[in-house]
Design a protein around this motif. Structure first.
Motif, PDB file in Angstrom:
ATOM      1  N   ILE A 167      13.218  16.795 -14.507  1.00 46.49           N
ATOM      2  CA  ILE A 167      12.293  17.732 -15.043  1.00 46.49           C
ATOM      3  C   ILE A 167      11.069  17.679 -14.559  1.00 46.49           C
ATOM      4  CG2 ILE A 167      11.241  18.579 -17.217  1.00 46.49           C
ATOM      5  CD1 ILE A 167      14.049  17.990 -18.641  1.00 46.49           C
ATOM      6  N   GLN A 168      10.351  16.206 -14.456  1.00 49.01           N
ATOM      7  CA  GLN A 168       8.928  16.026 -13.891  1.00 49.01           C
ATOM      8  C   GLN A 168       9.083  16.669 -12.318  1.00 49.01           C
ATOM      9  OE1 GLN A 168       6.298  14.987 -15.448  1.00 49.01           O
ATOM     10  NE2 GLN A 168       7.426  15.400 -17.171  1.00 49.01           N
ATOM     11  N   LEU A 169       9.909  16.290 -11.758  1.00 49.27           N
ATOM     12  CA  LEU A 169       9.818  16.834 -10.386  1.00 49.27           C
ATOM     13  C   LEU A 169      10.021  18.420  -9.991  1.00 49.27           C
ATOM     14  CD1 LEU A 169       9.957  16.049  -7.207  1.00 49.27           C
ATOM     15  CD2 LEU A 169      12.507  15.820  -7.388  1.00 49.27           C
ATOM     16  N   ILE A 170      10.810  18.901 -10.958  1.00 51.17           N
ATOM     17  CA  ILE A 170      11.054  20.324 -10.983  1.00 51.17           C
ATOM     18  C   ILE A 170       9.366  21.090 -11.170  1.00 51.17           C
ATOM     19  CG2 ILE A 170      11.850  22.539 -12.067  1.00 51.17           C
ATOM     20  CD1 ILE A 170      14.423  20.745 -12.213  1.00 51.17           C
ATOM     21  N   LEU A 171       8.909  20.597 -12.564  1.00 46.53           N
ATOM     22  CA  LEU A 171       7.558  21.083 -12.798  1.00 46.53           C
ATOM     23  C   LEU A 171       6.641  20.976 -11.727  1.00 46.53           C
ATOM     24  CD1 LEU A 171       7.608  19.818 -16.645  1.00 46.53           C
ATOM     25  CD2 LEU A 171       7.830  22.310 -15.640  1.00 46.53           C
ATOM     26  N   PHE A 172       6.455  19.868 -11.103  1.00 47.33           N
ATOM     27  CA  PHE A 172       5.796  19.217 -10.100  1.00 47.33           C
ATOM     28  C   PHE A 172       6.088  20.245  -8.922  1.00 47.33           C
ATOM     29  CE2 PHE A 172       4.651  17.562  -5.987  1.00 47.33           C
ATOM     30  CZ  PHE A 172       3.356  17.058  -6.317  1.00 47.33           C
ATOM     31  N   THR A 227       0.002  26.362  -6.616  1.00 46.40           N
ATOM     32  CA  THR A 227      -1.145  26.211  -6.430  1.00 46.40           C
ATOM     33  C   THR A 227      -1.745  25.573  -5.151  1.00 46.40           C
ATOM     34  OG1 THR A 227      -1.294  24.128  -7.364  1.00 46.40           O
ATOM     35  CG2 THR A 227      -1.835  25.912  -9.062  1.00 46.40           C
ATOM     36  N   GLY A 228      -0.824  25.091  -4.520  1.00 44.92           N
ATOM     37  CA  GLY A 228      -1.020  24.484  -3.087  1.00 44.92           C
ATOM     38  C   GLY A 228      -1.270  23.095  -3.178  1.00 44.92           C
ATOM     39  N   PHE A 229      -1.404  22.582  -2.056  1.00 43.33           N
ATOM     40  CA  PHE A 229      -1.641  20.944  -1.991  1.00 43.33           C
ATOM     41  C   PHE A 229      -2.901  20.487  -2.657  1.00 43.33           C
ATOM     42  CE2 PHE A 229      -2.973  17.109   0.137  1.00 43.33           C
ATOM     43  CZ  PHE A 229      -2.214  16.167  -0.107  1.00 43.33           C
TER      44      PHE A 229
END
Length: 145
Positions: free
Chosen positions: A15-20, A27-29
């Motif tokens: 979930i954290q990976l998907i949200l990130f 928003t871009g790097f």
């Protein structure tokens, strides 16, 4: 860690990976890197001593082992940038470790890589892999001014 705990941690990390990944895409790097740098830079002082060092190290090792599995099975490409920024968040927020995010490039053949450092040393002790890169971005430099 037991099997049930590993599954829960796997789902949490996914979930954290998907949200990130969504944030990075939207928003871009640059904005994402700056946000993580400033949001997670201040940490509580760590009470890491010889008694709890091994326990904390085992938790971190287990976390990153499962995170590597999550990244390997993630349907989109999860690279070192994903691992570095999320690792920075986890290590600073949960374990209060003063790690820094580092991005480096190599000219020939062109290659870029991101990794975590603590006290100017590679956090995962694979300096052989990272010494060939010229550091172009460091969260420590951004947070200090």
């Amino acid at each position: 860690m037991n099997k049930k705990g590993s599954i829960v941690l796997y789902i949490y990390l996914l979930i954290q990976l998907i949200l990130f990944d969504i944030e990075l895409s939207m928003t871009g790097f640059n904005k994402t890197f700056n946000r993580y740098t400033h949001r997670y830079y201040k940490v509580k002082s760590t009470a890491l001593n010889e008694e709890n060092y091994q326990e904390v190290f085992n938790h971190i090792e287990g976390l990153f082992y499962i995170f590597d599995v999550v990244c390997a099975w993630y349907p989109r490409k999860a690279d070192c940038i994903h691992k570095t920024l999320l690792g920075y968040k986890f290590l600073r927020k949960k374990y209060s470790l003063p790690v820094d995010m580092v991005v480096g490039v190599r000219k020939f053949p062109f290659e870029a890589h991101a990794w975590l450092q603590i006290n100017n040393q590679n956090f995962f002790s694979d300096n052989d892999e990272t010494f060939r890169y010229n550091i172009i971005l460091n969260s420590k430099n951004l947070s200090e001014g």
